[in-house]
Design a protein around this motif. Structure first.
Motif, short mmCIF file in Angstrom:
data_model
loop_
_atom_site.label_atom_id
_atom_site.label_comp_id
_atom_site.label_asym_id
_atom_site.label_seq_id
_atom_site.Cartn_x
_atom_site.Cartn_y
_atom_site.Cartn_z
N ASP A 180 0.84 -1.19 0.00
CA ASP A 180 0.00 0.00 0.00
C ASP A 180 0.89 1.25 0.00
O ASP A 180 2.12 1.16 0.03
CB ASP A 180 -0.98 0.00 1.18
N ASP A 181 0.27 2.43 -0.02
CA ASP A 181 1.04 3.67 -0.14
C ASP A 181 2.00 3.85 1.03
O ASP A 181 3.15 4.28 0.84
CB ASP A 181 0.09 4.87 -0.23
N ALA A 182 1.55 3.54 2.24
CA ALA A 182 2.41 3.72 3.42
C ALA A 182 3.62 2.79 3.35
O ALA A 182 4.74 3.17 3.70
CB ALA A 182 1.62 3.48 4.69
N GLU A 183 3.41 1.57 2.90
CA GLU A 183 4.51 0.60 2.80
C GLU A 183 5.50 1.00 1.71
O GLU A 183 6.71 0.77 1.84
CB GLU A 183 3.95 -0.79 2.52
N ARG A 184 5.01 1.63 0.65
CA ARG A 184 5.91 2.11 -0.40
C ARG A 184 6.79 3.23 0.12
O ARG A 184 8.00 3.29 -0.17
CB ARG A 184 5.11 2.58 -1.62
N VAL A 185 6.19 4.14 0.89
CA VAL A 185 6.97 5.23 1.46
C VAL A 185 7.99 4.70 2.46
O VAL A 185 9.13 5.15 2.51
CB VAL A 185 6.02 6.25 2.13
N ASP A 186 7.60 3.69 3.23
CA ASP A 186 8.50 3.10 4.22
C ASP A 186 9.76 2.55 3.56
O ASP A 186 10.87 2.73 4.06
CB ASP A 186 7.76 1.99 4.97
N GLY A 187 9.60 1.87 2.43
CA GLY A 187 10.74 1.45 1.61
C GLY A 187 11.65 0.41 2.21
O GLY A 187 12.81 0.29 1.79
N THR A 188 11.16 -0.39 3.17
CA THR A 188 12.04 -1.38 3.81
C THR A 188 11.93 -2.77 3.18
O THR A 188 12.59 -3.70 3.63
CB THR A 188 11.73 -1.48 5.31
N CYS A 189 11.08 -2.92 2.16
CA CYS A 189 11.05 -4.17 1.43
C CYS A 189 10.69 -3.87 -0.02
O CYS A 189 10.20 -2.78 -0.34
CB CYS A 189 10.05 -5.17 2.03
N PHE A 190 10.98 -4.83 -0.90
CA PHE A 190 10.56 -4.71 -2.29
C PHE A 190 10.49 -6.11 -2.90
O PHE A 190 10.87 -7.10 -2.26
CB PHE A 190 11.46 -3.76 -3.07
N PHE A 191 9.98 -6.17 -4.13
CA PHE A 191 9.78 -7.45 -4.80
C PHE A 191 10.63 -7.45 -6.06
O PHE A 191 10.28 -6.84 -7.07
CB PHE A 191 8.29 -7.65 -5.10
N PRO A 192 11.78 -8.13 -6.02
CA PRO A 192 12.77 -8.02 -7.10
C PRO A 192 12.36 -8.67 -8.41
O PRO A 192 13.06 -8.52 -9.41
CB PRO A 192 14.01 -8.71 -6.51
N CYS A 193 11.22 -9.35 -8.44
CA CYS A 193 10.77 -9.89 -9.74
C CYS A 193 10.35 -8.76 -10.67
O CYS A 193 10.43 -8.90 -11.89
CB CYS A 193 9.65 -10.90 -9.56
N VAL A 194 9.87 -7.62 -10.09
CA VAL A 194 9.41 -6.51 -10.92
C VAL A 194 9.98 -5.16 -10.50
O VAL A 194 10.14 -4.26 -11.34
CB VAL A 194 7.86 -6.41 -10.94
N SER A 195 10.26 -4.98 -9.23
CA SER A 195 10.68 -3.67 -8.73
C SER A 195 12.15 -3.42 -9.03
O SER A 195 12.93 -4.35 -9.24
CB SER A 195 10.41 -3.55 -7.24
N ARG A 196 12.50 -2.12 -9.02
CA ARG A 196 13.86 -1.74 -9.38
C ARG A 196 14.38 -0.73 -8.36
O ARG A 196 13.99 -0.80 -7.19
CB ARG A 196 13.89 -1.19 -10.82
N ALA A 197 15.23 0.18 -8.76
CA ALA A 197 15.81 1.16 -7.85
C ALA A 197 15.66 2.56 -8.42
O ALA A 197 15.80 2.77 -9.62
CB ALA A 197 17.28 0.87 -7.59
N LYS A 198 15.37 3.51 -7.55
CA LYS A 198 15.45 4.92 -7.90
C LYS A 198 16.85 5.46 -7.62
O LYS A 198 17.33 6.35 -8.31
CB LYS A 198 14.42 5.72 -7.10
N SER A 199 17.50 4.93 -6.60
CA SER A 199 18.84 5.36 -6.23
C SER A 199 19.89 4.59 -7.03
O SER A 199 19.58 3.59 -7.70
CB SER A 199 19.06 5.13 -4.73
N ASP A 200 21.12 5.05 -6.98
CA ASP A 200 22.20 4.38 -7.70
C ASP A 200 22.51 3.00 -7.14
O ASP A 200 23.04 2.13 -7.84
CB ASP A 200 23.48 5.22 -7.65
N ARG A 201 22.14 2.82 -5.87
CA ARG A 201 22.50 1.57 -5.18
C ARG A 201 21.38 1.16 -4.23
O ARG A 201 20.80 2.01 -3.54
CB ARG A 201 23.81 1.76 -4.41
N LEU A 202 21.10 -0.13 -4.20
CA LEU A 202 20.24 -0.72 -3.19
C LEU A 202 21.06 -1.70 -2.37
O LEU A 202 21.86 -2.45 -2.93
CB LEU A 202 19.07 -1.48 -3.81
N VAL A 203 20.87 -1.69 -1.07
CA VAL A 203 21.48 -2.69 -0.21
C VAL A 203 20.35 -3.56 0.32
O VAL A 203 19.39 -3.06 0.92
CB VAL A 203 22.24 -2.05 0.97
#
Length: 323
Positions: free
Chosen positions: A297-320
């Motif tokens: 949901d929107d709050a979880e997207r803003v939180d940014g502590t998880c993602f789904f690498p099958c489709v999601s990518r990075a806005k920053s130069d690096r993801l850890v």
């Protein structure tokens, strides 16, 4: 593909029942009748069929039924074959594998709930209704379908009385969801009412428009198909560092993060590869994800502590990330 008949992830089809036109319900149990992993309302199961096909189906039983999972499967003539196999080939006594359960559609406590289900989207709602009743919350359900004969579990829902509104479009035409929301007993305090919806794309799009007018974070939807997220936030390569390994993986445009990680030798489980099932959920330690899933949901997207690498990518130069 032959099914290996040993392991804790093997279940037997204990029952197969027609519950509506083109809908069957399966009862799945361990062969020894033993306890299954616990689950909560809104959870789904990864069902691995004997032909190797994996599909996700919502659990519609009672979480207190510890030795059985219940799922319902809609026959999709234009689908990729999983539902046709269940309807045409799978028999009582057959063995299947499972993964999960996983829950990307959790029911969280609230004074009141408004539920909207379209077609087979009723399945995750059934345990939610039971849970809301046990919590003592006010709730109501709008159940939409093309025809009553294709709407599963209508008889079961009749036991809830006027809390449930069933609308078949071949009987009453299109339903105005906004009017239904604004005419209920909870309409006077919409900020206290959590809104849950599951169904086909057109329904979810309509719900999402209404959600924009409501309390942020109090609307949750589960989609049958991935939402169109448009183009990625960046069109250049980025790096993914896997914490604890000292390795940095370069992800180039057009290559999913999941594929890049697997090519580098990391073991990452995926299932739908469309950002709807949640199998590949991965923790983000640093960096800004470009969320392209249809789960958070929107709050979880803003939180940014998880993602789904099958489709999601990075806005920053690096993801850890942590695997």
């Amino acid at each position: 593909m032959a099914l290996i008949e040993t392991g804790d992830d093997v279940l037997v089809v204990a029952a197969k029942t027609k519950v509506a036109d083109d809908v069957v319900s399966l009862v799945l149990q361990r062969r020894d009748g033993g306890r299954l992993p616990d689950w909560t309302p809104g959870a789904h199961l990864d069902l691995v069929l004997p032909d190797g096909t994996t599909r996700q189906y919502s659990l519609h039983g009672d979480p207190r039924e510890a030795a059985a999972y219940r799922i319902a499967v809609l026959r999709e003539a234009e689908g990729s074959g999983g539902s046709r196999y269940v309807h045409d080939e799978l028999r009582e006594g057959d063995l299947v594998r499972f993964g999960g359960p996983r829950n990307n559609f959790r029911l969280t406590p609230a004074p009141a709930f408004a539920f909207v289900a379209g077609g087979i989207g009723i399945t995750p709602m059934l345990p939610m209704l039971r849970a809301a009743s046990l919590l003592g919350s006010d709730w109501r359900l709008l159940y939409l379908g093309r025809s009553r004969s294709r709407m599963a579990f209508v008889d079961e829902l009749a036991g809830y009385g006027d809390r449930v509104t069933v609308r078949a479009s071949d009987e009453v035409g299109p339903t105005d969801i906004r009017s239904w929301l604004e005419s209920g007993p909870d309409a006077a305090a919409p900020a206290e009412t959590k809104f849950y919806a599951c169904g086909p794309t057109r329904l979810i799009e309509a719900i999402s428009e209404l959600a924009a007018e409501r309390r942020p974070g109090w609307t949750r939807v589960e989609r049958f198909a991935a939402a169109d997220r448009g183009e990625p936030a960046r069109t250049t390569a980025f790096d993914v560092d896997v914490i604890g390994t000292g390795r940095s993986i370069r992800v180039v445009p057009g290559v999913p993060v999941a594929d890049a990680l697997r090519s580098a030798g990391f073991d990452l489980l995926t299932s739908c590869s469309r950002g709807v099932c949640g199998t590949c959920e991965t923790r983000v330690v640093a960096g800004v994800p470009d969320h392209r899933d249809s789960i958070l949901d929107d709050a979880e997207r803003v939180d940014g502590t998880c993602f789904f690498p099958c489709v999601s990518r990075a806005k920053s130069d690096r993801l850890v990330i942590s695997l």
